[in-house]
Design a protein around this motif. Structure first.
Motif, short mmCIF file in Angstrom:
data_model
loop_
_atom_site.label_atom_id
_atom_site.label_comp_id
_atom_site.label_asym_id
_atom_site.label_seq_id
_atom_site.Cartn_x
_atom_site.Cartn_y
_atom_site.Cartn_z
N GLN A 1 0.93 -1.23 0.11
CA GLN A 1 0.06 -0.16 0.04
C GLN A 1 0.88 1.19 0.01
O GLN A 1 1.53 1.21 0.85
CB GLN A 1 -0.95 -0.08 1.33
N GLY B 1 -1.39 4.55 3.68
CA GLY B 1 -2.43 4.27 4.43
C GLY B 1 -2.20 3.24 5.64
O GLY B 1 -0.86 3.32 5.96
N ARG B 2 -2.99 2.62 6.29
CA ARG B 2 -2.85 1.83 7.52
C ARG B 2 -1.71 0.91 7.26
O ARG B 2 -1.34 0.28 8.54
CB ARG B 2 -4.17 1.35 7.82
N ARG C 1 -2.70 1.70 -4.48
CA ARG C 1 -3.92 1.77 -3.70
C ARG C 1 -4.01 0.21 -3.36
O ARG C 1 -4.02 -0.66 -3.97
CB ARG C 1 -5.04 2.32 -4.01
N ASP C 2 -4.51 -0.11 -2.01
CA ASP C 2 -4.61 -1.55 -1.48
C ASP C 2 -5.64 -2.20 -2.31
O ASP C 2 -5.65 -3.30 -2.56
CB ASP C 2 -5.01 -1.30 0.04
N ASP C 3 -6.80 -1.15 -2.68
CA ASP C 3 -7.79 -2.03 -3.59
C ASP C 3 -7.54 -2.51 -4.76
O ASP C 3 -8.09 -3.20 -5.45
CB ASP C 3 -9.01 -1.00 -3.80
N ASN D 1 -9.60 -8.53 4.10
CA ASN D 1 -10.94 -7.90 3.89
C ASN D 1 -10.98 -7.53 2.33
O ASN D 1 -12.11 -7.92 1.71
CB ASN D 1 -11.27 -6.79 4.77
N SER E 1 -11.81 -1.20 14.20
CA SER E 1 -10.50 -1.70 15.13
C SER E 1 -10.96 -1.04 16.63
O SER E 1 -11.27 -2.07 17.37
CB SER E 1 -9.27 -1.26 14.71
N SER E 2 -10.78 -0.16 16.77
CA SER E 2 -10.92 0.45 18.33
C SER E 2 -12.62 0.56 18.76
O SER E 2 -12.85 0.41 19.86
CB SER E 2 -10.42 1.64 18.71
N GLY E 3 -13.49 0.72 17.71
CA GLY E 3 -14.74 0.92 17.97
C GLY E 3 -15.02 2.51 18.24
O GLY E 3 -16.33 2.60 18.24
N THR F 1 -15.37 4.83 16.26
CA THR F 1 -15.91 5.60 15.04
C THR F 1 -17.45 5.46 15.15
O THR F 1 -18.12 6.30 15.08
CB THR F 1 -15.39 5.00 13.44
O1 PRT Z 1 -5.73 4.94 -0.29
P1 PRT Z 1 -5.98 3.30 -0.02
O2 PRT Z 1 -7.21 2.86 -1.08
O3 PRT Z 1 -4.81 2.41 -0.49
O4 PRT Z 1 -6.20 3.05 1.35
P2 PRT Z 1 -7.74 3.07 2.21
O5 PRT Z 1 -8.21 4.15 2.52
O6 PRT Z 1 -8.67 2.25 1.45
O7 PRT Z 1 -7.34 1.95 3.27
P3 PRT Z 1 -6.86 2.22 4.66
O8 PRT Z 1 -5.49 2.76 4.66
O9 PRT Z 1 -7.97 3.07 5.56
O10 PRT Z 1 -6.93 0.59 5.28
C1 PRT Z 1 -5.98 -0.30 4.69
C2 PRT Z 1 -6.43 -1.91 5.28
O11 PRT Z 1 -6.11 -1.50 6.62
C3 PRT Z 1 -7.72 -2.05 5.45
O12 PRT Z 1 -8.31 -2.65 4.37
C4 PRT Z 1 -7.76 -3.10 6.43
O13 PRT Z 1 -7.47 -4.42 6.00
C5 PRT Z 1 -7.06 -2.38 7.33
N1 PRT Z 1 -7.52 -1.83 8.77
C6 PRT Z 1 -7.36 -2.05 10.06
C7 PRT Z 1 -8.54 -0.94 8.70
C8 PRT Z 1 -8.59 -0.37 10.03
N2 PRT Z 1 -8.09 -1.49 10.58
C9 PRT Z 1 -9.78 0.39 10.41
N3 PRT Z 1 -10.18 0.75 11.47
N4 PRT Z 1 -8.96 -0.10 7.64
C10 PRT Z 1 -9.91 0.70 7.99
N5 PRT Z 1 -10.35 1.25 9.10
C11 PRT Z 1 -11.36 2.09 9.32
C12 PRT Z 1 -12.76 1.83 9.14
O14 PRT Z 1 -13.11 1.64 7.77
C13 PRT Z 1 -13.44 2.88 9.97
O15 PRT Z 1 -13.69 3.96 9.25
O16 PRT Z 1 -11.28 3.15 10.70
C14 PRT Z 1 -12.56 3.32 11.07
C15 PRT Z 1 -12.78 2.46 12.16
O17 PRT Z 1 -11.77 2.35 13.29
P4 PRT Z 1 -12.12 2.43 14.53
O18 PRT Z 1 -10.57 2.28 15.38
O19 PRT Z 1 -12.64 3.88 15.07
O20 PRT Z 1 -12.84 1.31 15.06
#
Ligand code: PRT
Ligand code: ZN
Length: 283
Positions: free
Chosen positions: A8, A11-12, A50-52, A71, A158-160, A162
Protein backbone atom coordinates in the motif's frame (compact mmCIF):
# COMPACT_ATOMS: atom_id res chain seq x y z
CA UNK A 1 15.42 -11.57 -12.25
CA UNK A 2 13.56 -9.70 -9.53
CA UNK A 3 10.44 -10.54 -7.55
CA UNK A 4 7.88 -7.72 -7.70
CA UNK A 5 5.90 -6.97 -4.56
CA UNK A 6 2.95 -4.57 -4.33
CA UNK A 7 2.35 -2.79 -1.03
CA UNK A 8 0.00 0.00 0.00
CA UNK A 9 1.28 3.40 -1.03
CA UNK A 10 -0.11 5.39 1.88
CA UNK A 11 -2.51 4.14 4.47
CA UNK A 12 -2.85 1.88 7.46
CA UNK A 13 -0.73 -0.94 6.03
CA UNK A 14 2.12 1.09 4.52
CA UNK A 15 4.36 1.57 7.50
CA UNK A 16 4.08 -2.00 8.80
CA UNK A 17 4.65 -3.44 5.32
CA UNK A 18 7.84 -1.42 4.89
CA UNK A 19 8.99 -2.25 8.41
CA UNK A 20 8.51 -5.96 7.78
CA UNK A 21 10.66 -5.82 4.64
CA UNK A 22 13.30 -3.90 6.56
CA UNK A 23 13.30 -6.47 9.37
CA UNK A 24 13.83 -9.10 6.68
CA UNK A 25 17.11 -7.30 5.95
CA UNK A 26 15.86 -5.85 2.67
CA UNK A 27 17.23 -2.36 1.99
CA UNK A 28 15.12 -0.08 -0.15
CA UNK A 29 16.54 2.97 -1.80
CA UNK A 30 13.95 5.67 -1.98
CA UNK A 31 15.38 7.30 -5.05
CA UNK A 32 12.57 9.85 -5.13
CA UNK A 33 10.40 7.45 -7.12
CA UNK A 34 6.94 7.40 -5.58
CA UNK A 35 5.75 4.42 -7.59
CA UNK A 36 8.59 1.96 -7.36
CA UNK A 37 11.69 1.15 -5.36
CA UNK A 38 14.39 -1.47 -5.92
CA UNK A 39 16.33 -3.24 -3.19
CA UNK A 40 20.09 -2.98 -3.33
CA UNK A 41 20.70 -6.23 -1.43
CA UNK A 42 17.79 -8.55 -2.33
CA UNK A 43 16.21 -9.30 -5.74
CA UNK A 44 13.01 -7.41 -4.91
CA UNK A 45 11.21 -4.54 -6.58
CA UNK A 46 8.53 -2.76 -4.55
CA UNK A 47 5.49 -1.12 -6.15
CA UNK A 48 3.47 1.37 -4.14
CA UNK A 49 -0.24 1.13 -4.97
CA UNK A 50 -3.75 1.69 -3.59
CA UNK A 51 -4.67 -1.33 -1.51
CA UNK A 52 -7.89 -1.97 -3.49
CA UNK A 53 -5.89 -2.42 -6.69
CA UNK A 54 -3.35 -4.89 -5.31
CA UNK A 55 -5.32 -8.16 -5.85
CA UNK A 56 -5.95 -7.22 -9.49
CA UNK A 57 -2.28 -6.39 -10.10
CA UNK A 58 -1.26 -9.70 -8.57
CA UNK A 59 -3.84 -11.63 -10.61
CA UNK A 60 -2.52 -9.94 -13.76
CA UNK A 61 1.12 -10.64 -12.77
CA UNK A 62 1.96 -6.92 -12.86
CA UNK A 63 3.15 -7.74 -9.35
CA UNK A 64 4.17 -11.29 -8.36
CA UNK A 65 3.17 -10.91 -4.73
CA UNK A 66 1.43 -8.32 -2.57
CA UNK A 67 0.58 -7.30 0.97
CA UNK A 68 -3.08 -6.45 1.53
CA UNK A 69 -5.88 -6.91 4.08
CA UNK A 70 -7.89 -10.15 3.98
CA UNK A 71 -11.00 -7.98 3.76
CA UNK A 72 -9.80 -6.65 0.40
CA UNK A 73 -8.72 -10.10 -0.84
CA UNK A 74 -12.12 -11.65 -0.08
CA UNK A 75 -14.07 -8.68 -1.40
CA UNK A 76 -12.23 -8.47 -4.71
CA UNK A 77 -12.39 -12.21 -5.42
CA UNK A 78 -9.38 -12.17 -7.72
CA UNK A 79 -7.53 -15.28 -8.72
CA UNK A 80 -4.64 -15.09 -6.22
CA UNK A 81 -3.27 -17.34 -3.50
CA UNK A 82 -3.10 -16.29 0.15
CA UNK A 83 0.28 -17.41 1.48
CA UNK A 84 0.63 -16.14 4.99
CA UNK A 85 -0.99 -13.96 7.65
CA UNK A 86 1.35 -11.16 8.66
CA UNK A 87 0.05 -10.19 12.10
CA UNK A 88 -0.68 -6.50 11.48
CA UNK A 89 -3.58 -4.43 10.11
CA UNK A 90 -5.91 -6.33 12.36
CA UNK A 91 -9.56 -5.34 12.25
CA UNK A 92 -12.99 -6.89 11.87
CA UNK A 93 -15.81 -6.41 9.42
CA UNK A 94 -18.92 -5.98 11.53
CA UNK A 95 -22.56 -5.17 11.28
CA UNK A 96 -23.56 -2.17 13.34
CA UNK A 97 -26.91 -0.66 14.21
CA UNK A 98 -28.14 2.39 16.12
CA UNK A 99 -27.06 2.46 19.75
CA UNK A 100 -30.63 1.99 20.97
CA UNK A 101 -31.73 -0.52 18.34
CA UNK A 102 -32.28 -4.14 19.22
CA UNK A 103 -30.22 -6.39 17.00
CA UNK A 104 -30.99 -9.85 15.74
CA UNK A 105 -30.23 -11.49 12.41
CA UNK A 106 -33.92 -11.92 11.77
CA UNK A 107 -34.46 -8.20 12.28
CA UNK A 108 -32.17 -7.48 9.32
CA UNK A 109 -34.78 -8.94 7.00
CA UNK A 110 -35.89 -6.30 4.49
CA UNK A 111 -33.61 -3.64 5.98
CA UNK A 112 -31.14 -1.41 4.13
CA UNK A 113 -27.47 -2.02 4.97
CA UNK A 114 -24.77 0.41 3.84
CA UNK A 115 -21.31 -0.99 3.18
CA UNK A 116 -18.13 -0.84 1.09
CA UNK A 117 -18.02 -4.65 1.23
CA UNK A 118 -21.07 -5.80 -0.77
CA UNK A 119 -19.57 -9.16 -1.77
CA UNK A 120 -18.61 -10.33 1.73
CA UNK A 121 -21.87 -8.97 3.16
CA UNK A 122 -23.98 -10.71 0.50
CA UNK A 123 -22.22 -14.00 1.25
CA UNK A 124 -23.06 -13.59 4.92
CA UNK A 125 -26.70 -12.74 4.19
CA UNK A 126 -27.02 -15.74 1.85
CA UNK A 127 -25.53 -18.04 4.49
CA UNK A 128 -28.02 -16.80 7.04
CA UNK A 129 -30.99 -16.77 4.63
CA UNK A 130 -31.54 -13.07 5.11
CA UNK A 131 -32.88 -10.87 2.34
CA UNK A 132 -31.73 -7.29 2.82
CA UNK A 133 -30.98 -4.36 0.56
CA UNK A 134 -27.27 -3.65 0.23
CA UNK A 135 -26.33 -0.03 -0.42
CA UNK A 136 -22.76 0.16 -1.61
CA UNK A 137 -20.95 3.33 -0.63
CA UNK A 138 -17.23 3.88 -0.87
CA UNK A 139 -16.47 5.94 2.23
CA UNK A 140 -17.89 7.28 5.51
CA UNK A 141 -20.26 4.35 5.77
CA UNK A 142 -20.83 5.16 9.43
CA UNK A 143 -22.88 8.26 8.63
CA UNK A 144 -25.44 6.32 6.56
CA UNK A 145 -27.94 5.61 9.38
CA UNK A 146 -27.76 9.21 10.62
CA UNK A 147 -28.73 10.62 7.22
CA UNK A 148 -31.50 8.08 6.69
CA UNK A 149 -29.76 6.05 4.00
CA UNK A 150 -29.78 2.75 5.85
CA UNK A 151 -30.89 1.08 9.08
CA UNK A 152 -27.62 -0.79 9.54
CA UNK A 153 -24.05 -0.67 8.29
CA UNK A 154 -21.34 -3.23 7.66
CA UNK A 155 -17.87 -1.71 8.04
CA UNK A 156 -14.37 -2.28 9.36
CA UNK A 157 -13.89 -1.73 13.07
CA UNK A 158 -10.75 -1.68 15.14
CA UNK A 159 -11.08 0.37 18.34
CA UNK A 160 -14.81 0.89 17.88
CA UNK A 161 -14.59 4.64 18.48
CA UNK A 162 -15.86 5.58 15.01
CA UNK A 163 -19.06 3.63 15.65
CA UNK A 164 -19.40 5.16 19.10
CA UNK A 165 -19.04 8.75 17.93
CA UNK A 166 -21.68 8.12 15.26
CA UNK A 167 -24.23 6.78 17.70
CA UNK A 168 -23.84 3.19 16.52
CA UNK A 169 -23.04 -0.09 18.24
CA UNK A 170 -21.24 -3.15 16.91
CA UNK A 171 -23.81 -5.91 16.57
CA UNK A 172 -22.09 -8.86 14.92
CA UNK A 173 -18.69 -9.59 13.41
CA UNK A 174 -18.76 -11.26 10.02
CA UNK A 175 -15.02 -11.39 9.24
CA UNK A 176 -11.78 -11.09 11.20
CA UNK A 177 -9.08 -9.59 9.03
CA UNK A 178 -5.36 -8.88 9.04
CA UNK A 179 -2.71 -8.17 6.44
CA UNK A 180 -1.71 -11.17 4.35
CA UNK A 181 0.88 -11.97 1.72
CA UNK A 182 -0.72 -12.98 -1.57
CA UNK A 183 0.90 -14.34 -4.71
CA UNK A 184 0.18 -14.73 -8.39
CA UNK A 185 -1.06 -18.22 -9.24
CA UNK A 186 1.76 -19.18 -11.54
CA UNK A 187 5.27 -18.08 -10.74
CA UNK A 188 8.28 -19.39 -12.63
CA UNK A 189 10.94 -21.45 -10.86
CA UNK A 190 13.31 -18.53 -10.47
CA UNK A 191 10.69 -16.29 -8.87
CA UNK A 192 9.53 -19.15 -6.66
CA UNK A 193 13.08 -19.52 -5.39
CA UNK A 194 13.23 -15.82 -4.45
CA UNK A 195 9.80 -16.09 -2.83
CA UNK A 196 10.98 -19.05 -0.74
CA UNK A 197 13.92 -17.00 0.52
CA UNK A 198 11.62 -14.12 1.36
CA UNK A 199 9.17 -16.42 3.16
CA UNK A 200 12.00 -17.95 5.16
CA UNK A 201 13.04 -14.49 6.35
CA UNK A 202 9.45 -13.42 7.03
CA UNK A 203 8.80 -16.48 9.17
CA UNK A 204 12.02 -15.97 11.12
CA UNK A 205 11.09 -12.37 11.86
CA UNK A 206 7.51 -13.23 12.82
CA UNK A 207 8.61 -16.17 14.94
CA UNK A 208 11.05 -13.93 16.79
CA UNK A 209 8.37 -11.30 17.38
CA UNK A 210 6.13 -13.85 19.06
CA UNK A 211 8.84 -15.02 21.41
CA UNK A 212 11.02 -13.58 24.15
CA UNK A 213 14.39 -14.67 25.46
CA UNK A 214 14.28 -15.13 29.21
CA UNK A 215 17.19 -15.30 31.67
CA UNK A 216 16.78 -15.90 35.39
CA UNK A 217 18.58 -17.10 38.49
CA UNK A 218 17.23 -20.14 40.27
CA UNK A 219 18.13 -21.90 43.49
CA UNK A 220 19.34 -25.40 42.55
CA UNK A 221 16.76 -27.15 44.71
CA UNK A 222 13.99 -25.42 42.68
CA UNK A 223 15.57 -26.04 39.26
CA UNK A 224 13.29 -28.91 38.22
CA UNK A 225 10.16 -27.00 39.08
CA UNK A 226 11.36 -23.84 37.28
CA UNK A 227 12.53 -25.72 34.19
CA UNK A 228 9.14 -27.39 34.07
CA UNK A 229 7.57 -23.97 33.55
CA UNK A 230 9.83 -23.13 30.60
CA UNK A 231 9.16 -25.00 27.37
CA UNK A 232 12.08 -23.48 25.45
CA UNK A 233 13.05 -24.30 21.88
CA UNK A 234 14.54 -27.63 22.92
CA UNK A 235 15.20 -27.44 26.64
CA UNK A 236 16.50 -24.53 28.69
CA UNK A 237 20.23 -23.84 29.09
CA UNK A 238 21.36 -24.17 32.72
CA UNK A 239 24.69 -22.64 33.81
CA UNK A 240 26.15 -22.63 37.34
CA UNK A 241 26.41 -19.21 39.02
CA UNK A 242 29.50 -18.13 40.96
CA UNK A 243 27.35 -18.21 44.10
CA UNK A 244 27.10 -21.84 45.06
CA UNK A 245 23.65 -23.42 45.14
CA UNK A 246 22.39 -21.17 42.33
CA UNK A 247 22.10 -21.53 38.55
CA UNK A 248 21.36 -19.26 35.64
CA UNK A 249 18.57 -20.53 33.35
CA UNK A 250 18.09 -19.29 29.76
CA UNK A 251 15.13 -20.08 27.57
CA UNK A 252 12.65 -18.82 24.98
CA UNK A 253 9.02 -18.24 25.86
CA UNK A 254 5.92 -17.39 23.90
CA UNK A 255 4.93 -13.74 24.16
CA UNK A 256 1.34 -14.77 24.90
CA UNK A 257 2.29 -16.89 27.93
CA UNK A 258 4.65 -14.25 29.18
CA UNK A 259 2.88 -12.66 32.20
CA UNK A 260 1.39 -15.92 33.27
CA UNK A 261 4.74 -17.70 33.34
CA UNK A 262 6.56 -14.80 35.00
CA UNK A 263 4.18 -14.98 37.99
CA UNK A 264 4.67 -18.72 38.30
CA UNK A 265 8.45 -18.41 38.01
CA UNK A 266 8.57 -15.83 40.78
CA UNK A 267 6.37 -17.99 42.94
CA UNK A 268 8.74 -20.91 42.34
CA UNK A 269 11.73 -18.88 43.62
CA UNK A 270 13.23 -17.45 40.42
CA UNK A 271 15.12 -14.17 40.84
CA UNK A 272 16.69 -11.54 38.61
CA UNK A 273 14.37 -12.34 35.74
CA UNK A 274 15.34 -10.65 32.46
CA UNK A 275 13.14 -10.78 29.39
CA UNK A 276 14.64 -9.55 26.12
CA UNK A 277 13.33 -9.29 22.56
CA UNK A 278 14.64 -11.65 19.92
CA UNK A 279 15.60 -10.19 16.57
CA UNK A 280 15.52 -13.28 14.35
CA UNK A 281 14.60 -16.85 15.19
CA UNK A 282 15.51 -19.75 12.90
CA UNK A 283 13.84 -23.02 13.75
O1 PRT B 1 -5.75 4.77 -0.37
P1 PRT B 1 -6.03 3.32 -0.18
O2 PRT B 1 -7.20 2.82 -0.97
O3 PRT B 1 -4.78 2.50 -0.38
O4 PRT B 1 -6.36 3.15 1.37
P2 PRT B 1 -7.77 2.94 2.11
O5 PRT B 1 -8.19 4.27 2.65
O6 PRT B 1 -8.72 2.16 1.29
O7 PRT B 1 -7.36 1.95 3.27
P3 PRT B 1 -6.83 2.20 4.76
O8 PRT B 1 -5.43 2.68 4.73
O9 PRT B 1 -7.83 2.96 5.56
O10 PRT B 1 -6.89 0.70 5.28
C1 PRT B 1 -6.10 -0.28 4.70
C2 PRT B 1 -6.40 -1.60 5.38
O11 PRT B 1 -6.13 -1.50 6.78
C3 PRT B 1 -7.84 -2.07 5.34
O12 PRT B 1 -8.18 -2.68 4.11
C4 PRT B 1 -7.89 -3.05 6.49
O13 PRT B 1 -7.39 -4.32 6.07
C5 PRT B 1 -6.88 -2.46 7.49
N1 PRT B 1 -7.52 -1.79 8.65
C6 PRT B 1 -7.24 -2.08 9.95
C7 PRT B 1 -8.45 -0.84 8.64
C8 PRT B 1 -8.75 -0.53 9.97
N2 PRT B 1 -7.98 -1.30 10.76
C9 PRT B 1 -9.73 0.50 10.28
N3 PRT B 1 -9.99 0.77 11.45
N4 PRT B 1 -9.08 -0.18 7.63
C10 PRT B 1 -9.97 0.78 7.91
N5 PRT B 1 -10.32 1.14 9.18
C11 PRT B 1 -11.33 2.26 9.30
C12 PRT B 1 -12.77 1.79 9.21
O14 PRT B 1 -13.18 1.73 7.87
C13 PRT B 1 -13.51 2.88 9.99
O15 PRT B 1 -13.74 4.00 9.19
O16 PRT B 1 -11.21 2.91 10.54
C14 PRT B 1 -12.52 3.26 11.05
C15 PRT B 1 -12.81 2.45 12.28
O17 PRT B 1 -11.76 2.49 13.19
P4 PRT B 1 -12.05 2.50 14.77
O18 PRT B 1 -10.69 2.37 15.39
O19 PRT B 1 -12.71 3.80 15.08
O20 PRT B 1 -12.93 1.31 15.07
ZN1 ZN C 1 -8.47 1.36 -0.38
Amino acid sequence: MKLKIAIQKSGRLSEDSLRLLKECGIDLSNGGNKLKSTSSNFPLEVYFLRDDDIPQYVEDAVADIGIVGENVVYEKQKDVQVLEQLGFGKCRLSLAVGRNDEYSRAALQGKRIATSYPVILQQFLDRENITAEIHEISGSVEIAPGIGLAEAICDLVSSGSTLLTNGLKEAETILHSQAVLIRHNQLGAEKMAILEQLLFRLRSVRQARNNKYILLNAPNDKLDQIIGLLPGMKSPTVLPLATSGWSSVHSVIDENDFWNIIQQLKAAGAQGILVVPIEKMIL
